[in-house]
Design an enzyme around this catalytic site. Structure first.
Site, short mmCIF file in Angstrom:
data_model
loop_
_atom_site.label_atom_id
_atom_site.label_comp_id
_atom_site.label_asym_id
_atom_site.label_seq_id
_atom_site.Cartn_x
_atom_site.Cartn_y
_atom_site.Cartn_z
N ASP A 1 6.57 -4.70 -13.96
CA ASP A 1 5.66 -5.22 -13.13
C ASP A 1 6.18 -5.80 -11.81
O ASP A 1 5.48 -5.49 -10.74
CB ASP A 1 4.83 -6.18 -13.75
N GLU B 1 4.28 4.71 -11.92
CA GLU B 1 5.14 4.21 -11.10
C GLU B 1 4.99 5.03 -9.65
O GLU B 1 5.91 5.35 -8.95
CB GLU B 1 6.55 4.40 -11.46
#
Length: 123
Positions: free
Chosen positions: A21, A47
């Site tokens: 994160d 991502e």
């Protein structure tokens, strides 16, 4: 443009999802902070990030993509025990009259270019 973090699963597997994160937030901030002011930047899943430059010629888009790719590569992320270095692969596509006419086709063309970048060695 589509930006995909290279080997992101390895970061999550090796360092945990909190670090993953942190990486996503750092990359998002880098893209947002260094993209041209007329760019729209968004996360499109996992991502992967998208950057849209309305009315940009392909040459300008390539220059922007390369500059942002280098910014991410030069970004070091302090995870406590060491610094993570990241790379992204980028796919660039443009609307071409008669060839790419819908958002879906544009996204698909950028996705194809992204996977070409991955096959060519990433970064």
């Amino acid at each position: 443009m589509l930006f995909d973090l290279d080997h992101f699963k390895d970061i999550n597997d090796r360092h945990g999802h909190l670090v993953g994160d942190q990486v996503l937030a750092a990359v998002a901030a880098t893209l947002r902070d260094f993209a041209p002011s007329d760019a729209l930047v968004s996360r499109v899943g996992g991502e992967e990030f998208m950057l849209v430059l309305e009315h940009a010629q392909h040459d300008r888009a390539q220059v922007v993509a390369e500059a942002l790719r280098r910014r991410v590569r030069d970004l070091g992320i302090d995870i406590g025990s060491h610094w993570l270095q990241l790379t992204v692969s980028v796919g660039v596509a443009q609307v071409v009259a008669g060839a790419v006419t819908t958002v879906r086709e544009l996204y698909s063309a950028a996705d194809v270019a992204l996977y070409e970048a991955k096959r060519a060695g990433r970064d």
